[in-house]
Design an enzyme around this catalytic site. Structure first.
Site, PDB file in Angstrom:
ATOM      1  N   LYS A 283     -17.167 -13.280 -13.062  1.00 25.02           N
ATOM      2  CA  LYS A 283     -16.238 -12.446 -13.813  1.00 25.02           C
ATOM      3  C   LYS A 283     -16.269 -12.861 -15.281  1.00 25.02           C
ATOM      4  O   LYS A 283     -16.172 -14.037 -15.612  1.00 25.02           O
ATOM      5  CB  LYS A 283     -14.818 -12.610 -13.243  1.00 25.02           C
ATOM      6  CG  LYS A 283     -13.800 -11.623 -13.778  1.00 25.02           C
ATOM      7  CD  LYS A 283     -12.489 -11.750 -13.027  1.00 25.02           C
ATOM      8  CE  LYS A 283     -11.480 -10.726 -13.502  1.00 25.02           C
ATOM      9  NZ  LYS A 283     -10.193 -10.829 -12.750  1.00 25.02           N
ATOM     10  N   GLU A 370       0.375  -5.277  -0.097  1.00 27.05           N
ATOM     11  CA  GLU A 370       1.784  -4.970  -0.315  1.00 27.05           C
ATOM     12  C   GLU A 370       2.538  -4.726   0.989  1.00 27.05           C
ATOM     13  O   GLU A 370       3.714  -5.112   1.112  1.00 27.05           O
ATOM     14  CB  GLU A 370       1.920  -3.746  -1.235  1.00 27.05           C
ATOM     15  CG  GLU A 370       1.467  -3.975  -2.659  1.00 27.05           C
ATOM     16  CD  GLU A 370      -0.032  -3.795  -2.862  1.00 27.05           C
ATOM     17  OE1 GLU A 370      -0.510  -4.031  -3.989  1.00 27.05           O
ATOM     18  OE2 GLU A 370      -0.730  -3.425  -1.874  1.00 27.05           O
ATOM     19  N   ARG A 398       2.897   1.671  -1.804  1.00 29.67           N
ATOM     20  CA  ARG A 398       1.957   1.461  -0.711  1.00 29.67           C
ATOM     21  C   ARG A 398       2.647   0.895   0.526  1.00 29.67           C
ATOM     22  O   ARG A 398       2.060   0.863   1.601  1.00 29.67           O
ATOM     23  CB  ARG A 398       0.837   0.518  -1.173  1.00 29.67           C
ATOM     24  CG  ARG A 398       0.262   0.875  -2.536  1.00 29.67           C
ATOM     25  CD  ARG A 398      -0.894  -0.010  -2.912  1.00 29.67           C
ATOM     26  NE  ARG A 398      -2.141   0.548  -2.418  1.00 29.67           N
ATOM     27  CZ  ARG A 398      -3.300  -0.092  -2.433  1.00 29.67           C
ATOM     28  NH1 ARG A 398      -3.373  -1.318  -2.881  1.00 29.67           N
ATOM     29  NH2 ARG A 398      -4.396   0.485  -1.986  1.00 29.67           N
TER      30      ARG A 398
END
Length: 639
Positions: A283, A370, A398
């Site tokens: 990353k 979630e 969600r």
């Protein structure tokens, strides 16, 4: 060829590795230059430059489909699909979106801003292809962080049950979500990163079989089964889980080696059935500062490329709501060991990294999950703990069923803290926190509150933790507070369902909720300049509404205006209108908020102006709706 000449990814076909490496450097330069100037996601896109170029070398984007999970890793994709010349408008009003959008480009095959959706969408496309007798490739690129989401695992479970459905899943494994990954799956992937590449072992195994007498170039079914068994024995851990789930596993592959990536993708396309290519990336690759601080440079406001430091603000700003939340919660948790903070991979965004640093035993990161976070909180609450689930408004959507089924029906005292509620700006429609008032207000046993400023936020944190009669939710906006004086301790809880009278007037009653209280006061000031005197109430609670205060005022004044930074359909204003109707109070009601539209990416101020939610615009609307003045909207807006 220069990157600016690329308007179609197929133009890259046939380029040499050296030319592709030059293209990779140009992509990183443009990426860095743009984000440094205007802000945006940095680390994710820098890490997938070679992956993107290599994959697109093996696809025909006039026919083949690519689905990028989340979409913030797809900046290189945007730069080679005709958006180079507009890329400087990234995340700006009417400019290039920060995520993928079906309406923006024919090469954006599926839009997303939330994680873990790509494999499901790609599998749907692959099934549609087969049902319609078509022939094209489908690839999904998903990060290892998003792989922790239950939806991604559900899709893998389904795809693995379809051995004749061609689907390529590219696992972009950089060992990160926004923050470092947590959980057993990332730990397993980390072991895989350190293992020898699997596919090359299997290829070598097949070559050895072919040299056996009487075998030749083709393998009998029996020998094929022997080969598969030996493959699993040779590499029992590498990719074994994916293989057992029905995928052909290939990797791990160096995500920055173009030649290796191209060869691997070409081999993957030859396989009938679902394939997972495990690509190990870094990353922030190519920008040393971002590689060293992968959390801090996941996304950035405008910054100096040479130093990596943010460009200084012209004037000091009040602290951010998230920081006030994190500091206050940590101080309360220090004195109350039953308080536990829960995040779904958003520790830095919600301010919970402060709690994690000081009280790690009272902090839980569940990863991008979630639904699990909410039911986990319910389990904690059932055992007498005080769970505080800090989740962005847009992400809590969600877990709607879990809120109803696991929390509200059982009346468990879970404290939901909804960060980034309302208009969020450059992230656009997928991240706007427009709907939480409406979707939570409809559920029995739920209490809803919103602070007018960061000082009231502190009191509402105490209120939420002290409330044990059931679930309670607090929404607050993204960004900085208004500059209200903060207390270091000694916060008092607010009485549930009680509003605050801020200003008195006989002509109109304005009820502001949360972030719209200060604009309500500003609106009242403008109205007073035109002879209209307003009563202003800080509602504090959208459920229960303070009927004891509000109904008599509405009956007396007869004109009611509600202001909220959320959808008007089913929102705070609807709740007020319902209360007036049920009590048979004959008042005129004007609801100001977000109409039935999707709010695109722009600055919050630009969005509010477009929606008619600036104080001058709201004052004009009030005068016109109630026919209180002949003054035109145009004239008023110039005052």
């Amino acid at each position: 060829m220069h990157l600016s000449d690329v308007t179609h990814p197929n133009q890259l076909h046939g380029l040499s590795l050296h030319q592709l490496e030059q293209m990779a450097r140009q992509i990183r330069e443009k990426h860095l230059e743009t984000v440094a100037t205007s802000g945006g996601h940095l680390g994710p896109g820098l890490g997938v430059v070679e992956l993107t170029l290599a994959l697109y070398q093996t696809l025909d984007l006039d026919h083949d489909k690519v689905v990028w999970d989340v979409g913030h890793q797809a900046y290189p994709h945007k730069l080679i699909t005709g958006r180079y010349n507009d890329f400087h408008t990234l995340r700006q009003k009417d400019g290039v979106a920060g995520y993928l959008k079906l309406s923006e480009s024919p090469f954006d095959h599926f839009g997303a801003g939330h994680a873990s959706t790509s494999i499901s969408a790609a599998l749907g496309m692959a099934l549609a292809r087969d049902l319609q007798g078509e022939d094209f490739k489908v690839a999904a690129i998903i990060g290892d962080g998003a792989l922790t989401g239950g939806m991604a695992l559900e899709a893998i479970n389904h795809a693995g049950h379809l051995p004749n459905t061609r689907l390529l899943v590219v696992l972009n494994d950089n060992e990160m979500s926004i923050s470092p990954n947590v959980g057993a799956i990332p730990r397993y992937l980390n072991k895989m990163r350190l293992s020898p590449p699997m596919q090359f072992l299997t290829d070598n195994l097949e070559e050895q079989f072919k040299h056996l007498p009487f075998v030749g170039d083709s393998l009998t079914p029996e020998l094929s089964r022997v080969k598969e068994g030996m493959k699993r024995l040779a590499v029992p851990k590498v990719g074994a889980v994916f293989e057992e789930l029905g995928f052909t596993y290939m990797g791990p592959v160096d995500g920055h080696n173009l030649g290796e990536l191209i060869n691997t993708f070409n081999e993957a396309h030859k396989i009938e059935g679902p394939v997972l290519v495990h690509v190990a990336t870094v990353k922030g690759k190519g920008y040393a500062i971002a590689e060293e601080d992968q959390v801090g440079y996941h996304a950035q406001n405008p910054f100096d490329l040479a130093t990596g430091k943010a460009k200084p603000s012209n004037k000091p700003k009040p602290p951010k709501y998230a920081k006030v939340f994190g500091n206050t919660l940590t101080k309360i948790a220090t004195d109350n060991p039953k308080v536990v903070g829960i995040t779904a991979a958003m520790a830095t965004g919600t301010g919970l990294e402060i709690l994690a640093d000081k009280l790690p035993k009272q902090y839980i990161d569940v990863g991008i999950a979630e639904q699990h976070a909410v039911t986990l909180a319910a389990g904690l609450a059932a055992e007498g703990m005080r769970p505080v689930a800090a989740i962005y408004s847009t992400f809590l959507q969600r877990a709607f069923d879990q809120i109803i089924h696991d929390v509200c029906i059982q009346k468990l005292p879970v404290f939901f803290c909804l960060d980034r509620a309302g208009i969020v700006g450059a992230d656009g429609p997928t991240h706007q926190g427009m709907y939480d008032i409406a979707y939570l207000r409809s559920i029995p046993n739920m209490v809803l509150m919103a602070p007018k400023d960061e000082a009231e936020l502190q009191r509402m944190i105490v209120t939420g933790i002290d409330y044990t009669n059931g679930p309670i939710a607090m929404r607050y906006p993204r960004g900085n507070g208004v500059g209200a004086p903060l207390m270091e301790e000694g916060w008092e809880a607010l009485p549930i369902g009680k509003a605050e009278l801020l200003r008195s007037g006989d002509d109109v009653l304005i009820l502001g909720y949360g972030s719209m209280v200060y604009p309500a006061m500003q609106t009242a000031e403008i109205l007073s300049e035109h002879g209209v005197q307003a009563t202003v109430v800080n509602a504090r609670f959208a459920k229960p509404i303070d009927e004891e205060l509000i109904l008599p005022l509405a009956k007396q004044i007869g004109r009611v205006v509600t202001m909220e930074e959320g959808c008007t359909m089913g929102g705070f204003g609807t709740g007020v209108a319902e209360a007036l109707l049920d009590a048979q109070v004959p008042a005129q009601v004007v609801r100001l908020g977000i109409p039935d539209v999707l709010v695109d990416h722009a600055t919050p101020d630009q969005s509010k102006a477009a929606l008619g939610l600036t104080p001058s615009q709201m004052a004009s609307t009030i005068l016109e709706k109630f026919q209180m003045s002949e003054l035109s909207a145009t004239t008023l807006q110039k005052t």
